[in-house]
Motif scaffolding. Structure first.
Motif, mmCIF file in Angstrom:
data_model
loop_
_atom_site.group_PDB
_atom_site.id
_atom_site.type_symbol
_atom_site.label_atom_id
_atom_site.label_comp_id
_atom_site.label_asym_id
_atom_site.label_seq_id
_atom_site.Cartn_x
_atom_site.Cartn_y
_atom_site.Cartn_z
ATOM 1 N N ASN A 136 32.030 30.198 -1.488
ATOM 2 C CA ASN A 136 30.931 29.260 -1.753
ATOM 3 C C ASN A 136 29.591 29.980 -1.824
ATOM 4 O OD1 ASN A 136 32.621 27.010 -1.806
ATOM 5 N ND2 ASN A 136 32.445 26.659 0.393
ATOM 6 N N GLY A 137 29.416 30.993 -0.966
ATOM 7 C CA GLY A 137 28.161 31.745 -0.981
ATOM 8 C C GLY A 137 27.929 32.437 -2.301
ATOM 9 N N ILE A 138 28.966 33.034 -2.868
ATOM 10 C CA ILE A 138 28.860 33.686 -4.177
ATOM 11 C C ILE A 138 28.607 32.650 -5.268
ATOM 12 C CG2 ILE A 138 30.191 34.972 -5.907
ATOM 13 C CD1 ILE A 138 31.531 36.438 -3.564
ATOM 14 N N ARG A 139 29.258 31.500 -5.144
ATOM 15 C CA ARG A 139 29.108 30.447 -6.160
ATOM 16 C C ARG A 139 27.686 29.881 -6.171
ATOM 17 N NH1 ARG A 139 30.941 24.879 -6.190
ATOM 18 N NH2 ARG A 139 31.733 25.179 -4.081
ATOM 19 N N PHE A 140 27.056 29.812 -4.987
ATOM 20 C CA PHE A 140 25.709 29.246 -4.891
ATOM 21 C C PHE A 140 24.618 30.323 -4.918
ATOM 22 C CE2 PHE A 140 28.017 25.922 -2.148
ATOM 23 C CZ PHE A 140 28.343 25.175 -3.271
ATOM 24 N N TYR A 141 24.988 31.548 -5.234
ATOM 25 C CA TYR A 141 24.044 32.675 -5.229
ATOM 26 C C TYR A 141 22.852 32.413 -6.148
ATOM 27 C CZ TYR A 141 22.494 37.562 -5.858
ATOM 28 O OH TYR A 141 21.773 38.726 -5.917
ATOM 29 N N LYS A 142 23.108 31.774 -7.277
ATOM 30 C CA LYS A 142 22.061 31.571 -8.284
ATOM 31 C C LYS A 142 21.143 30.406 -7.957
ATOM 32 C CE LYS A 142 24.635 28.404 -11.312
ATOM 33 N NZ LYS A 142 25.642 28.076 -10.270
ATOM 34 N N ASP A 143 21.511 29.538 -6.995
ATOM 35 C CA ASP A 143 20.780 28.287 -6.745
ATOM 36 C C ASP A 143 19.564 28.496 -5.852
ATOM 37 O OD1 ASP A 143 22.734 27.081 -8.249
ATOM 38 O OD2 ASP A 143 23.918 26.448 -6.531
ATOM 39 N N ARG A 149 20.146 25.666 -0.399
ATOM 40 C CA ARG A 149 20.822 26.856 -0.917
ATOM 41 C C ARG A 149 19.841 27.950 -1.323
ATOM 42 N NH1 ARG A 149 24.769 23.876 -5.300
ATOM 43 N NH2 ARG A 149 25.838 22.438 -3.865
ATOM 44 N N CYS A 150 18.562 27.698 -1.134
ATOM 45 C CA CYS A 150 17.565 28.628 -1.657
ATOM 46 C C CYS A 150 17.604 30.004 -0.979
ATOM 47 C CB CYS A 150 16.161 28.019 -1.551
ATOM 48 S SG CYS A 150 15.762 27.378 0.077
ATOM 49 N N PHE A 151 18.171 30.085 0.223
ATOM 50 C CA PHE A 151 18.248 31.371 0.912
ATOM 51 C C PHE A 151 19.623 32.031 0.766
ATOM 52 C CE2 PHE A 151 14.873 29.101 3.284
ATOM 53 C CZ PHE A 151 13.837 30.021 3.094
ATOM 54 N N GLN A 152 20.491 31.399 -0.017
ATOM 55 C CA GLN A 152 21.856 31.924 -0.147
ATOM 56 C C GLN A 152 21.868 33.309 -0.801
ATOM 57 O OE1 GLN A 152 24.330 29.700 1.072
ATOM 58 N NE2 GLN A 152 25.516 31.562 1.185
ATOM 59 N N LYS A 153 20.999 33.495 -1.813
ATOM 60 C CA LYS A 153 20.937 34.795 -2.497
ATOM 61 C C LYS A 153 20.529 35.897 -1.523
ATOM 62 C CE LYS A 153 18.443 37.341 -6.100
ATOM 63 N NZ LYS A 153 17.988 38.386 -5.143
ATOM 64 N N GLU A 154 19.493 35.643 -0.741
ATOM 65 C CA GLU A 154 19.035 36.643 0.222
ATOM 66 C C GLU A 154 20.120 36.944 1.254
ATOM 67 O OE1 GLU A 154 15.514 37.318 3.569
ATOM 68 O OE2 GLU A 154 15.537 35.499 2.347
ATOM 69 N N THR A 155 20.806 35.895 1.710
ATOM 70 C CA THR A 155 21.876 36.078 2.692
ATOM 71 C C THR A 155 22.976 36.983 2.155
ATOM 72 O OG1 THR A 155 21.458 33.892 3.664
ATOM 73 C CG2 THR A 155 23.618 34.881 4.072
ATOM 74 N N ILE A 156 23.436 36.701 0.923
ATOM 75 C CA ILE A 156 24.520 37.488 0.326
ATOM 76 C C ILE A 156 24.069 38.918 0.049
ATOM 77 C CG2 ILE A 156 26.032 37.702 -1.682
ATOM 78 C CD1 ILE A 156 26.896 35.514 0.167
ATOM 79 N N ASP A 157 22.845 39.079 -0.469
ATOM 80 C CA ASP A 157 22.345 40.425 -0.759
ATOM 81 C C ASP A 157 22.246 41.272 0.510
ATOM 82 O OD1 ASP A 157 22.154 40.299 -3.517
ATOM 83 O OD2 ASP A 157 20.144 39.432 -3.488
ATOM 84 N N ARG A 158 21.685 40.684 1.563
ATOM 85 C CA ARG A 158 21.552 41.428 2.823
ATOM 86 C C ARG A 158 22.926 41.740 3.415
ATOM 87 N NH1 ARG A 158 16.601 42.132 4.738
ATOM 88 N NH2 ARG A 158 14.894 40.821 3.984
ATOM 89 N N LEU A 159 23.838 40.775 3.303
ATOM 90 C CA LEU A 159 25.196 40.978 3.821
ATOM 91 C C LEU A 159 25.876 42.157 3.121
ATOM 92 C CD1 LEU A 159 27.704 39.968 5.437
ATOM 93 C CD2 LEU A 159 28.202 38.494 3.493
ATOM 94 N N GLN A 160 25.761 42.191 1.790
ATOM 95 C CA GLN A 160 26.424 43.250 1.022
ATOM 96 C C GLN A 160 25.811 44.620 1.303
ATOM 97 O OE1 GLN A 160 28.355 41.004 -2.807
ATOM 98 N NE2 GLN A 160 26.283 41.762 -3.075
ATOM 99 N N MET A 161 24.506 44.652 1.510
ATOM 100 C CA MET A 161 23.859 45.934 1.795
ATOM 101 C C MET A 161 24.141 46.388 3.232
ATOM 102 S SD MET A 161 20.189 45.778 -0.235
ATOM 103 C CE MET A 161 19.654 44.209 0.440
ATOM 104 N N ASP A 162 24.083 45.448 4.185
ATOM 105 C CA ASP A 162 24.293 45.812 5.591
ATOM 106 C C ASP A 162 25.728 46.259 5.865
ATOM 107 O OD1 ASP A 162 21.672 45.197 6.078
ATOM 108 O OD2 ASP A 162 22.077 43.226 6.969
ATOM 109 N N PHE A 163 26.687 45.574 5.254
ATOM 110 C CA PHE A 163 28.096 45.877 5.523
ATOM 111 C C PHE A 163 28.731 46.740 4.432
ATOM 112 C CE2 PHE A 163 27.326 42.357 8.334
ATOM 113 C CZ PHE A 163 28.128 42.640 9.432
#
Length: 359
Positions: A136-143, A149-163
């Protein structure tokens, strides 16, 4: 016949009381650590709550928090009991308190063991929760312009960089969703129109990934668009470019991270469980050895301490008979009586557990 009977001299009773006092305060520190571990794990799970689908995995930290708080009280009273154990004028005041104390102590100590088992057994629930949550996070990345959902992109980006991960299972997960918002697409462009028309759902799908999937250890500038098109880039072969993007999926990375924490916590809480059982057994021996002194003129005589006054089977039967006296099932056969007692016992345990969580 008493279970695990031990003879205590006056000196051994004194040493037991002194050792128990020290042990109980060590257990207070251990209970504080248990509570702290529960709070830490809950905070870590809360950090990634946006990519988790359910809250069942919070059962482990919730249990640790409740058990830690309960153990603080249990071990505090254990210290008070051992202080009065060698004074035959002060110890009798604990007599009516000791039975409920042992019941609560045993319940929360066993609940601690349950928390240990849960910490090792939550991998399946964690994987399922992350599988749906990350999808769902990837699906809502653009929203980024939709409330909630406005912070979903930041959450996913930080998650991918941190881990150092990409996508749910791997970077190809981004090929299956439209992760670029329509606000940033030029619909007058033939390429954009063709891509949208070629998709049944009318989505803009590309063989590209967000910048946060780029591996900084790659010797070349990151290629994040047209990943499967070798001719679009000089000296490029996407099947052999292992360093270009993070190869590990974020679900695998997060499961590994959280299970590492839970396994470490499980080992720590298991040590606390052993310490707590030692306190419980020591308090029981001290109680039974000291009760034999009540009414005696010479308080330095040898006494006997034990865990149970009778054998295990006899004790269970006695307790079940006591419970049956309060149940209107006198006309039922013995087998049904036993079943009814087990159901009531299970209900009591569940009730205590619910009360502990609600409190």
């Amino acid at each position: 016949m008493a279970l695990l009977k031990i003879k205590f001299t006056f000196q051994s009773r004194v040493r037991l009381a002194q050792g128990l006092w020290l042990l109980s305060w060590l257990a207070v520190i251990a209970a504080t650590l248990t509570f702290s571990m529960g709070v830490f794990l809950k905070a870590e799970l809360h950090k990634r709550s946006e990519v988790m689908d359910n809250t069942e995995i919070h059962a482990v930290p919730n249990t640790l928090i409740v058990v830690g708080l309960a153990s603080l009280g249990i071990n505090f009273f254990a210290g008070r009991i051992c202080q009065d154990a060698l004074d035959t004028t002060r110890f009798p005041r604990w007599k009516s308190f000791l039975q409920p104390y042992f019941i609560l102590s045993l319940f929360f100590t066993l609940l601690m063991l349950v928390a240990v088992i849960m910490s090792y057994a939550m991998k399946g629930n964690l994987e399922e929760s992350l599988k749906i949550g990350l999808k769902n996070g990837i699906r809502f990345y653009k929203d980024t312009d939709i409330p909630g959902r406005c912070f979903q992109k930041e959450t996913i980006d930080r998650l991918q960089m941190d881990f150092r991960c990409c996508g749910n299972n791997n970077y190809k997960d981004w090929f299956e969703v439209q992760w670029i918002s329509n606000r940033f697409l030029d619909f007058t462009s033939k390429e954009v129109k063709d891509r949208i028309k070629s998709n049944v759902d009318g989505r803009y799908l590309i063989d590209g990934v967000p910048f946060s999937c780029c591996n900084p250890e790659s010797p070349r500038p990151c290629i994040q668009h047209q990943l499967t098109n070798n001719s679009a880039h000089y000296n490029y072969e996407y099947q052999t470019e292992e360093l270009n993007l993070f190869n590990r999926g974020c679900r695998e990375a997060l499961v590994s991270y959280y299970m590492g924490i839970m396994n470490s916590i499980g080992a720590g809480v298991l040590s606390v469980f052993i310490l707590q059982m030692s306190v419980l057994v020591s308090v029981r021996y001290l109680q039974t050895a000291t009760e034999a002194l009540v009414g005696q003129e010479n308080t330095e005589i040898e006494t006997e301490g034990y865990l149970l006054e009778k054998e295990v089977k006899e004790t269970i039967k006695e307790k079940m008979d006591t419970i049956l006296k309060f149940l209107p099932i006198n006309q039922v056969d013995s087998e049904v009586k036993v079943q009814g007692t087990l159901v009531v016992s299970a209900a009591l345990v569940v009730s205590l557990a619910l009360n502990s969580f609600l409190s």
